[in-house]
Motif scaffolding. Structure first.
Motif, PDB file in Angstrom:
ATOM      1  N   ALA A 190       8.405 -20.299 -16.834  1.00 16.28           N
ATOM      2  CA  ALA A 190       9.842 -20.538 -16.688  1.00 16.28           C
ATOM      3  C   ALA A 190      10.234 -21.901 -17.262  1.00 16.28           C
ATOM      4  CB  ALA A 190      10.236 -20.442 -15.216  1.00 16.28           C
ATOM      5  N   LEU A 191       9.399 -22.929 -17.030  1.00 17.80           N
ATOM      6  CA  LEU A 191       9.677 -24.261 -17.562  1.00 17.80           C
ATOM      7  C   LEU A 191       9.701 -24.247 -19.094  1.00 17.80           C
ATOM      8  CD1 LEU A 191       9.959 -27.359 -17.014  1.00 17.80           C
ATOM      9  CD2 LEU A 191       7.489 -27.454 -17.369  1.00 17.80           C
ATOM     10  N   PHE A 192       8.719 -23.600 -19.709  1.00 15.45           N
ATOM     11  CA  PHE A 192       8.670 -23.531 -21.172  1.00 15.45           C
ATOM     12  C   PHE A 192       9.867 -22.764 -21.730  1.00 15.45           C
ATOM     13  CE2 PHE A 192       3.781 -24.015 -21.232  1.00 15.45           C
ATOM     14  CZ  PHE A 192       3.906 -25.388 -21.091  1.00 15.45           C
ATOM     15  N   MET A 193      10.282 -21.717 -21.046  1.00 19.45           N
ATOM     16  CA  MET A 193      11.449 -20.954 -21.514  1.00 19.45           C
ATOM     17  C   MET A 193      12.717 -21.816 -21.470  1.00 19.45           C
ATOM     18  SD  MET A 193      10.609 -17.836 -22.427  1.00 19.45           S
ATOM     19  CE  MET A 193      12.036 -16.799 -22.241  1.00 19.45           C
ATOM     20  N   VAL A 194      12.923 -22.553 -20.398  1.00 20.07           N
ATOM     21  CA  VAL A 194      14.129 -23.371 -20.256  1.00 20.07           C
ATOM     22  C   VAL A 194      14.122 -24.525 -21.260  1.00 20.07           C
ATOM     23  CG1 VAL A 194      15.335 -24.952 -18.691  1.00 20.07           C
ATOM     24  CG2 VAL A 194      14.539 -22.742 -17.866  1.00 20.07           C
ATOM     25  N   VAL A 195      13.002 -25.237 -21.378  1.00 18.18           N
ATOM     26  CA  VAL A 195      12.924 -26.357 -22.318  1.00 18.18           C
ATOM     27  C   VAL A 195      13.041 -25.853 -23.753  1.00 18.18           C
ATOM     28  CG1 VAL A 195      11.405 -28.171 -23.209  1.00 18.18           C
ATOM     29  CG2 VAL A 195      11.637 -27.839 -20.755  1.00 18.18           C
ATOM     30  N   GLY A 196      12.405 -24.735 -24.071  1.00 16.87           N
ATOM     31  CA  GLY A 196      12.496 -24.167 -25.408  1.00 16.87           C
ATOM     32  C   GLY A 196      13.913 -23.755 -25.758  1.00 16.87           C
ATOM     33  N   ALA A 197      14.623 -23.162 -24.811  1.00 12.13           N
ATOM     34  CA  ALA A 197      16.009 -22.771 -25.064  1.00 12.13           C
ATOM     35  C   ALA A 197      16.886 -24.002 -25.285  1.00 12.13           C
ATOM     36  CB  ALA A 197      16.544 -21.938 -23.891  1.00 12.13           C
ATOM     37  N   GLY A 198      16.635 -25.062 -24.536  1.00 11.33           N
ATOM     38  CA  GLY A 198      17.390 -26.308 -24.739  1.00 11.33           C
ATOM     39  C   GLY A 198      17.132 -26.921 -26.106  1.00 11.33           C
ATOM     40  N   LEU A 199      15.877 -26.950 -26.528  1.00 13.27           N
ATOM     41  CA  LEU A 199      15.558 -27.472 -27.852  1.00 13.27           C
ATOM     42  C   LEU A 199      16.194 -26.622 -28.952  1.00 13.27           C
ATOM     43  CD1 LEU A 199      11.796 -28.507 -27.569  1.00 13.27           C
ATOM     44  CD2 LEU A 199      13.743 -29.998 -28.003  1.00 13.27           C
ATOM     45  N   PHE A 200      16.132 -25.320 -28.783  1.00 16.37           N
ATOM     46  CA  PHE A 200      16.724 -24.430 -29.783  1.00 16.37           C
ATOM     47  C   PHE A 200      18.229 -24.658 -29.870  1.00 16.37           C
ATOM     48  CE2 PHE A 200      18.352 -20.528 -31.576  1.00 16.37           C
ATOM     49  CZ  PHE A 200      17.454 -20.293 -32.611  1.00 16.37           C
ATOM     50  N   TYR A 201      18.882 -24.790 -28.717  1.00 15.59           N
ATOM     51  CA  TYR A 201      20.328 -25.032 -28.704  1.00 15.59           C
ATOM     52  C   TYR A 201      20.654 -26.365 -29.372  1.00 15.59           C
ATOM     53  CZ  TYR A 201      24.983 -26.165 -27.137  1.00 15.59           C
ATOM     54  OH  TYR A 201      26.299 -26.543 -27.120  1.00 15.59           O
ATOM     55  N   PHE A 202      19.864 -27.410 -29.073  1.00 17.60           N
ATOM     56  CA  PHE A 202      20.101 -28.721 -29.670  1.00 17.60           C
ATOM     57  C   PHE A 202      19.961 -28.656 -31.192  1.00 17.60           C
ATOM     58  CE2 PHE A 202      18.713 -32.995 -30.986  1.00 17.60           C
ATOM     59  CZ  PHE A 202      19.812 -33.707 -30.546  1.00 17.60           C
ATOM     60  N   GLY A 203      19.076 -27.821 -31.690  1.00 16.64           N
ATOM     61  CA  GLY A 203      18.907 -27.671 -33.129  1.00 16.64           C
ATOM     62  C   GLY A 203      20.047 -26.958 -33.809  1.00 16.64           C
ATOM     63  N   THR A 204      20.837 -26.192 -33.051  1.00 19.72           N
ATOM     64  CA  THR A 204      21.957 -25.464 -33.661  1.00 19.72           C
ATOM     65  C   THR A 204      23.264 -26.249 -33.635  1.00 19.72           C
ATOM     66  OG1 THR A 204      22.492 -24.372 -31.563  1.00 19.72           O
ATOM     67  CG2 THR A 204      20.968 -23.229 -33.050  1.00 19.72           C
ATOM     68  N   ILE A 205      23.312 -27.381 -32.950  1.00 19.93           N
ATOM     69  CA  ILE A 205      24.535 -28.180 -32.892  1.00 19.93           C
ATOM     70  C   ILE A 205      24.854 -28.701 -34.289  1.00 19.93           C
ATOM     71  CG2 ILE A 205      25.572 -30.308 -31.999  1.00 19.93           C
ATOM     72  CD1 ILE A 205      23.982 -29.891 -29.462  1.00 19.93           C
ATOM     73  N   GLY A 206      26.058 -28.490 -34.725  1.00 19.70           N
ATOM     74  CA  GLY A 206      26.502 -29.000 -36.013  1.00 19.70           C
ATOM     75  C   GLY A 206      26.294 -28.060 -37.176  1.00 19.70           C
ATOM     76  N   GLU A 207      25.685 -26.900 -36.948  1.00 19.27           N
ATOM     77  CA  GLU A 207      25.479 -25.973 -38.049  1.00 19.27           C
ATOM     78  C   GLU A 207      26.785 -25.382 -38.569  1.00 19.27           C
ATOM     79  OE1 GLU A 207      22.703 -23.004 -36.831  1.00 19.27           O
ATOM     80  OE2 GLU A 207      21.014 -24.157 -37.590  1.00 19.27           O
ATOM     81  N   ASP A 208      27.805 -25.342 -37.728  1.00 17.10           N
ATOM     82  CA  ASP A 208      29.081 -24.772 -38.155  1.00 17.10           C
ATOM     83  C   ASP A 208      30.022 -25.812 -38.763  1.00 17.10           C
ATOM     84  OD1 ASP A 208      29.290 -26.064 -35.735  1.00 17.10           O
ATOM     85  OD2 ASP A 208      30.797 -24.701 -34.924  1.00 17.10           O
ATOM     86  N   TRP A 209      29.579 -27.067 -38.854  1.00 16.80           N
ATOM     87  CA  TRP A 209      30.395 -28.094 -39.475  1.00 16.80           C
ATOM     88  C   TRP A 209      30.485 -27.822 -40.977  1.00 16.80           C
ATOM     89  CZ3 TRP A 209      27.791 -33.021 -37.074  1.00 16.80           C
ATOM     90  CH2 TRP A 209      28.071 -33.064 -35.710  1.00 16.80           C
ATOM     91  N   PRO A 210      31.587 -28.199 -41.599  1.00 16.15           N
ATOM     92  CA  PRO A 210      31.709 -27.969 -43.044  1.00 16.15           C
ATOM     93  C   PRO A 210      30.814 -28.924 -43.847  1.00 16.15           C
ATOM     94  CG  PRO A 210      33.644 -29.099 -42.198  1.00 16.15           C
ATOM     95  CD  PRO A 210      32.804 -28.736 -41.014  1.00 16.15           C
ATOM     96  N   THR A 211      30.376 -28.443 -44.994  1.00 19.91           N
ATOM     97  CA  THR A 211      29.572 -29.250 -45.903  1.00 19.91           C
ATOM     98  C   THR A 211      30.499 -30.057 -46.801  1.00 19.91           C
ATOM     99  OG1 THR A 211      27.875 -27.550 -45.908  1.00 19.91           O
ATOM    100  CG2 THR A 211      27.790 -29.163 -47.663  1.00 19.91           C
TER     101      THR A 211
END
Length: 175
Positions: A27-48
Motif C-alpha cells: 500500500a505504501l509503494f502504491m501511494v508513493v508511486g501514484a504521488g510521484l507519477f502525478y508530480f511528473g505530469t504537472i505542467g504537461e498541459d502548459w503551452p510550448t
C-alpha cells in the motif's frame, strides 16, 4: 484474540505477520508511486513557447567531503578562477561541475517574459542568441518547465506502483 490479530502468532515467521508487512509495504509503494507519477505530469498541459538566450553566465561548482564524518562543502565560483582555487586548496579532493545560467526571453503568444534559469546543452549549447523550446505556465508566465523533465518522476512512480501491485498480489492471491 485482538493481540493475535495485531501482532501475529508468537512465531516470528508466521504467515499472518508476513501478510501484514507485505500489505503495508504494498500500500505504501502504491501511494508513493501514484504521488510521484502525478508530480511528473504537472505542467504537461502548459503551452510550448520558444525561448531565446539573452545572456550566459558560466559558473563552476566545486564539491568536497560528504564521506564518513565529513561535512559536505559546496562552493560556486567563476570558471576562470578554478585553477587558482585548486592551487590554494590542493590538499582536499574536489569534484568539479560546470553550470550555465542565463537570462532567457520567453516568446509567448500574448507577452514576452524575461526569466533566469539553468540553460540546456551545457557549455557547448548555451550561446547568446540560441533558441530552444520550453513549457510555460499560462497563469504565471515566469514559471517554466523543460520538456520531458517529468519523465523521471513518471517512470519512478510507475515502477513503485508495479512493485506495490506485486506485493499486494502476493498478499491476496498466493500467501
Amino acid at each position: 484474540m485482538l493481540g493475535y490479530w495485531l501482532f501475529g502468532s508468537p512465531s516470528i515467521l508466521s504467515n499472518f505477520r508476513i501478510d501484514q508487512i507485505l500489505l503495508g509495504f504494498g500500500a505504501l509503494f502504491m501511494v508513493v508511486g501514484a504521488g510521484l507519477f502525478y508530480f511528473g505530469t504537472i505542467g504537461e498541459d502548459w503551452p510550448t513557447v520558444n525561448a531565446r538566450i539573452m545572456s550566459v553566465e558560466k559558473k563552476c561548482e566545486l564539491t568536497s567531503g560528504g564521506g564518513y564524518r565529513q561535512a559536505l562543502r559546496r562552493i560556486t565560483i567563476p570558471c576562470d578562477h578554478v585553477d587558482q582555487f585548486f592551487s590554494d586548496n590542493g590538499s582536499d579532493r574536489w569534484s568539479l561541475s560546470e553550470r550555465c545560467r542565463g537570462k532567457v526571453q520567453l516568446l509567448g503568444d500574448k507577452q514576452t517574459t524575461l526569466v533566469i534559469l539553468d540553460l540546456p546543452g551545457g557549455s557547448s549549447g548555451a550561446v547568446v542568441g540560441g533558441e530552444f523550446s520550453i513549457l510555460q505556465n499560462p497563469e504565471n508566465p515566469a514559471q517554466t518547465r523543460r520538456i520531458g523533465d517529468g519523465m523521471t518522476f513518471k517512470v519512478s512512480g510507475g515502477l513503485l506502483m508495479a512493485l506495490g501491485a506485486f506485493l499486494l498480489a502476493n498478499v491476496f492471491l498466493w500467501l
